[in-house]
Design a protein around this motif. Sequence first.
Motif, PDB file in Angstrom:
ATOM      1  N   ARG A  90       0.847  -1.190   0.000  1.00 43.06           N
ATOM      2  CA  ARG A  90       0.000   0.000   0.000  1.00 43.06           C
ATOM      3  C   ARG A  90       0.883   1.241   0.000  1.00 43.06           C
ATOM      4  O   ARG A  90       1.884   1.297   0.714  1.00 43.06           O
ATOM      5  CB  ARG A  90      -0.895   0.022   1.240  1.00 43.06           C
ATOM      6  N   THR A  91       0.504   2.212  -0.810  1.00 42.71           N
ATOM      7  CA  THR A  91       1.231   3.483  -0.859  1.00 42.71           C
ATOM      8  C   THR A  91       0.265   4.629  -0.621  1.00 42.71           C
ATOM      9  O   THR A  91      -0.939   4.501  -0.832  1.00 42.71           O
ATOM     10  CB  THR A  91       1.918   3.699  -2.221  1.00 42.71           C
ATOM     11  N   ARG A  92       0.823   5.736  -0.176  1.00 43.61           N
ATOM     12  CA  ARG A  92       0.086   7.000  -0.093  1.00 43.61           C
ATOM     13  C   ARG A  92       0.866   8.021  -0.885  1.00 43.61           C
ATOM     14  O   ARG A  92       2.063   8.198  -0.684  1.00 43.61           O
ATOM     15  CB  ARG A  92      -0.032   7.487   1.347  1.00 43.61           C
ATOM     16  N   LEU A  93       0.185   8.695  -1.791  1.00 48.60           N
ATOM     17  CA  LEU A  93       0.810   9.760  -2.559  1.00 48.60           C
ATOM     18  C   LEU A  93       0.332  11.083  -1.984  1.00 48.60           C
ATOM     19  O   LEU A  93      -0.862  11.260  -1.751  1.00 48.60           O
ATOM     20  CB  LEU A  93       0.447   9.649  -4.036  1.00 48.60           C
ATOM     21  N   LYS A  94       1.251  11.978  -1.757  1.00 51.40           N
ATOM     22  CA  LYS A  94       0.905  13.245  -1.131  1.00 51.40           C
ATOM     23  C   LYS A  94       1.374  14.393  -2.003  1.00 51.40           C
ATOM     24  O   LYS A  94       2.523  14.459  -2.390  1.00 51.40           O
ATOM     25  CB  LYS A  94       1.532  13.336   0.249  1.00 51.40           C
ATOM     26  N   GLN A  95       0.421  15.276  -2.300  1.00 53.90           N
ATOM     27  CA  GLN A  95       0.732  16.480  -3.061  1.00 53.90           C
ATOM     28  C   GLN A  95       0.045  17.637  -2.350  1.00 53.90           C
ATOM     29  O   GLN A  95      -1.178  17.735  -2.358  1.00 53.90           O
ATOM     30  CB  GLN A  95       0.234  16.372  -4.488  1.00 53.90           C
ATOM     31  N   GLY A  96       0.847  18.485  -1.721  1.00 55.94           N
ATOM     32  CA  GLY A  96       0.272  19.584  -0.958  1.00 55.94           C
ATOM     33  C   GLY A  96      -0.538  19.044   0.203  1.00 55.94           C
ATOM     34  O   GLY A  96      -0.060  18.278   1.013  1.00 55.94           O
ATOM     35  N   PHE A  97      -1.809  19.430   0.280  1.00 55.99           N
ATOM     36  CA  PHE A  97      -2.680  18.962   1.359  1.00 55.99           C
ATOM     37  C   PHE A  97      -3.517  17.752   0.967  1.00 55.99           C
ATOM     38  O   PHE A  97      -4.287  17.235   1.766  1.00 55.99           O
ATOM     39  CB  PHE A  97      -3.600  20.097   1.821  1.00 55.99           C
ATOM     40  N   VAL A  98      -3.384  17.290  -0.257  1.00 58.70           N
ATOM     41  CA  VAL A  98      -4.181  16.173  -0.756  1.00 58.70           C
ATOM     42  C   VAL A  98      -3.353  14.889  -0.691  1.00 58.70           C
ATOM     43  O   VAL A  98      -2.203  14.856  -1.117  1.00 58.70           O
ATOM     44  CB  VAL A  98      -4.636  16.428  -2.211  1.00 58.70           C
ATOM     45  N   SER A  99      -3.951  13.835  -0.118  1.00 60.84           N
ATOM     46  CA  SER A  99      -3.295  12.540  -0.023  1.00 60.84           C
ATOM     47  C   SER A  99      -4.229  11.474  -0.583  1.00 60.84           C
ATOM     48  O   SER A  99      -5.435  11.543  -0.396  1.00 60.84           O
ATOM     49  CB  SER A  99      -2.973  12.232   1.442  1.00 60.84           C
ATOM     50  N   ARG A 100      -3.645  10.500  -1.275  1.00 63.31           N
ATOM     51  CA  ARG A 100      -4.454   9.437  -1.886  1.00 63.31           C
ATOM     52  C   ARG A 100      -3.755   8.103  -1.677  1.00 63.31           C
ATOM     53  O   ARG A 100      -2.548   7.994  -1.845  1.00 63.31           O
ATOM     54  CB  ARG A 100      -4.627   9.731  -3.370  1.00 63.31           C
ATOM     55  N   ARG A 101      -4.540   7.077  -1.341  1.00 66.41           N
ATOM     56  CA  ARG A 101      -4.005   5.726  -1.126  1.00 66.41           C
ATOM     57  C   ARG A 101      -4.127   4.903  -2.404  1.00 66.41           C
ATOM     58  O   ARG A 101      -5.084   5.043  -3.147  1.00 66.41           O
ATOM     59  CB  ARG A 101      -4.762   5.025  -0.008  1.00 66.41           C
ATOM     60  N   HIS A 102      -3.128   4.042  -2.617  1.00 66.36           N
ATOM     61  CA  HIS A 102      -3.104   3.154  -3.785  1.00 66.36           C
ATOM     62  C   HIS A 102      -2.617   1.781  -3.373  1.00 66.36           C
ATOM     63  O   HIS A 102      -1.803   1.655  -2.458  1.00 66.36           O
ATOM     64  CB  HIS A 102      -2.166   3.694  -4.877  1.00 66.36           C
ATOM     65  N   ARG A 103      -3.069   0.766  -4.066  1.00 67.19           N
ATOM     66  CA  ARG A 103      -2.520  -0.582  -3.934  1.00 67.19           C
ATOM     67  C   ARG A 103      -1.327  -0.687  -4.874  1.00 67.19           C
ATOM     68  O   ARG A 103      -1.353  -0.155  -5.976  1.00 67.19           O
ATOM     69  CB  ARG A 103      -3.563  -1.629  -4.297  1.00 67.19           C
ATOM     70  N   LEU A 104      -0.321  -1.368  -4.431  1.00 66.02           N
ATOM     71  CA  LEU A 104       0.898  -1.537  -5.210  1.00 66.02           C
ATOM     72  C   LEU A 104       0.996  -2.994  -5.648  1.00 66.02           C
ATOM     73  O   LEU A 104       0.968  -3.900  -4.815  1.00 66.02           O
ATOM     74  CB  LEU A 104       2.114  -1.155  -4.358  1.00 66.02           C
ATOM     75  N   ASN A 105       1.064  -3.236  -6.936  1.00 61.71           N
ATOM     76  CA  ASN A 105       1.250  -4.573  -7.508  1.00 61.71           C
ATOM     77  C   ASN A 105       2.263  -4.458  -8.640  1.00 61.71           C
ATOM     78  O   ASN A 105       1.941  -3.947  -9.700  1.00 61.71           O
ATOM     79  CB  ASN A 105      -0.063  -5.142  -8.043  1.00 61.71           C
ATOM     80  N   VAL A 106       3.473  -4.926  -8.385  1.00 60.06           N
ATOM     81  CA  VAL A 106       4.559  -4.820  -9.357  1.00 60.06           C
ATOM     82  C   VAL A 106       5.085  -6.225  -9.647  1.00 60.06           C
ATOM     83  O   VAL A 106       5.252  -7.031  -8.733  1.00 60.06           O
ATOM     84  CB  VAL A 106       5.697  -3.923  -8.814  1.00 60.06           C
ATOM     85  N   ASP A 107       5.336  -6.498 -10.917  1.00 56.94           N
ATOM     86  CA  ASP A 107       5.862  -7.795 -11.344  1.00 56.94           C
ATOM     87  C   ASP A 107       7.189  -7.568 -12.058  1.00 56.94           C
ATOM     88  O   ASP A 107       7.242  -6.905 -13.086  1.00 56.94           O
ATOM     89  CB  ASP A 107       4.857  -8.476 -12.280  1.00 56.94           C
ATOM     90  N   CYS A 108       8.267  -8.117 -11.494  1.00 57.79           N
ATOM     91  CA  CYS A 108       9.596  -8.012 -12.086  1.00 57.79           C
ATOM     92  C   CYS A 108       9.969  -9.370 -12.665  1.00 57.79           C
ATOM     93  O   CYS A 108      10.194 -10.332 -11.927  1.00 57.79           O
ATOM     94  CB  CYS A 108      10.627  -7.596 -11.045  1.00 57.79           C
ATOM     95  N   LEU A 109      10.049  -9.437 -13.951  1.00 59.76           N
ATOM     96  CA  LEU A 109      10.331 -10.679 -14.656  1.00 59.76           C
ATOM     97  C   LEU A 109      11.831 -10.922 -14.705  1.00 59.76           C
ATOM     98  O   LEU A 109      12.598 -10.041 -15.105  1.00 59.76           O
ATOM     99  CB  LEU A 109       9.765 -10.589 -16.068  1.00 59.76           C
ATOM    100  N   THR A 110      12.265 -12.110 -14.279  1.00 57.81           N
ATOM    101  CA  THR A 110      13.677 -12.467 -14.311  1.00 57.81           C
ATOM    102  C   THR A 110      13.841 -13.834 -14.964  1.00 57.81           C
ATOM    103  O   THR A 110      12.949 -14.676 -14.887  1.00 57.81           O
ATOM    104  CB  THR A 110      14.292 -12.535 -12.901  1.00 57.81           C
ATOM    105  N   TYR A 111      14.970 -14.032 -15.595  1.00 56.06           N
ATOM    106  CA  TYR A 111      15.321 -15.325 -16.173  1.00 56.06           C
ATOM    107  C   TYR A 111      16.590 -15.810 -15.493  1.00 56.06           C
ATOM    108  O   TYR A 111      17.638 -15.187 -15.611  1.00 56.06           O
ATOM    109  CB  TYR A 111      15.526 -15.220 -17.681  1.00 56.06           C
ATOM    110  N   ILE A 112      16.475 -16.920 -14.772  1.00 57.66           N
ATOM    111  CA  ILE A 112      17.599 -17.507 -14.067  1.00 57.66           C
ATOM    112  C   ILE A 112      18.168 -18.611 -14.952  1.00 57.66           C
ATOM    113  O   ILE A 112      17.441 -19.494 -15.397  1.00 57.66           O
ATOM    114  CB  ILE A 112      17.165 -18.103 -12.711  1.00 57.66           C
ATOM    115  N   THR A 113      19.476 -18.558 -15.193  1.00 60.69           N
ATOM    116  CA  THR A 113      20.114 -19.565 -16.038  1.00 60.69           C
ATOM    117  C   THR A 113      20.832 -20.597 -15.172  1.00 60.69           C
ATOM    118  O   THR A 113      21.381 -20.271 -14.115  1.00 60.69           O
ATOM    119  CB  THR A 113      21.113 -18.925 -17.015  1.00 60.69           C
ATOM    120  N   PHE A 114      20.830 -21.830 -15.644  1.00 60.73           N
ATOM    121  CA  PHE A 114      21.512 -22.937 -14.977  1.00 60.73           C
ATOM    122  C   PHE A 114      22.491 -23.563 -15.967  1.00 60.73           C
ATOM    123  O   PHE A 114      22.243 -23.570 -17.158  1.00 60.73           O
ATOM    124  CB  PHE A 114      20.499 -23.992 -14.512  1.00 60.73           C
TER     125      PHE A 114
END
Length: 194
Positions: free
Chosen positions: A147-171
């Motif tokens: 969860r994040t809160r973005l703040k600009q001046g006196f206004v604040s807004r909550r957001h859900r954070l969903n990030v996907d980082c794709l990786t390739y692991i070599t063997f």
Amino acid sequence: MYKCCCCVLTCLIALSIFAFALSILGIYITLSPSPSFIIHDVKLYAFNVSTTTATLTSTLQITISCENKRSDHGIHFDKIDVYTAYKKQQITPPIALPPRYLGSSDVALWSPYLNGTEVPLSPYLALSLAQDVTAGVVQIDVMVTGRTRLKQGFVSRRHRLNVDCLTYITFGNKNNSSNVVGSAVKHPFENWCR
């Protein structure tokens, strides 16, 4: 004369409501979540899949960064978890990262260890993972949620954070970009996350 004043008053009220709604929409758009995540490397300490018991034991360390590219607001990370997944199935428990504030143009860097000991997999997924390891490349998703809160001046807004980082692991010897670091194999890359 009375009807004309009512029409003008109704038009003024409708116009003021429209202007208010437009300003709220503008604030909503400017406070949209905008942190940019990059995964820098993965150090693989253990990655053992068992097709007989359909389990996976893995130990890895990731290095991930987050940048607030917006100069007009700050981002509060109230809750942020990191875990790994294989074909959308979670293979390590989530690790909580400490709460953080990113001011405008700030960068945060994290390097958590992710451990999964004998994580149960569905039999077809264990077989697929074993085949990928034998083939020499495994696609692992590093997931960042919270969860994040973005703040600009006196206004604040909550957001859900969903990030996907794709990786390739070599063997094996499929890729010479891997470096042995102590008892770990380091896979360096610079991937933007979505």
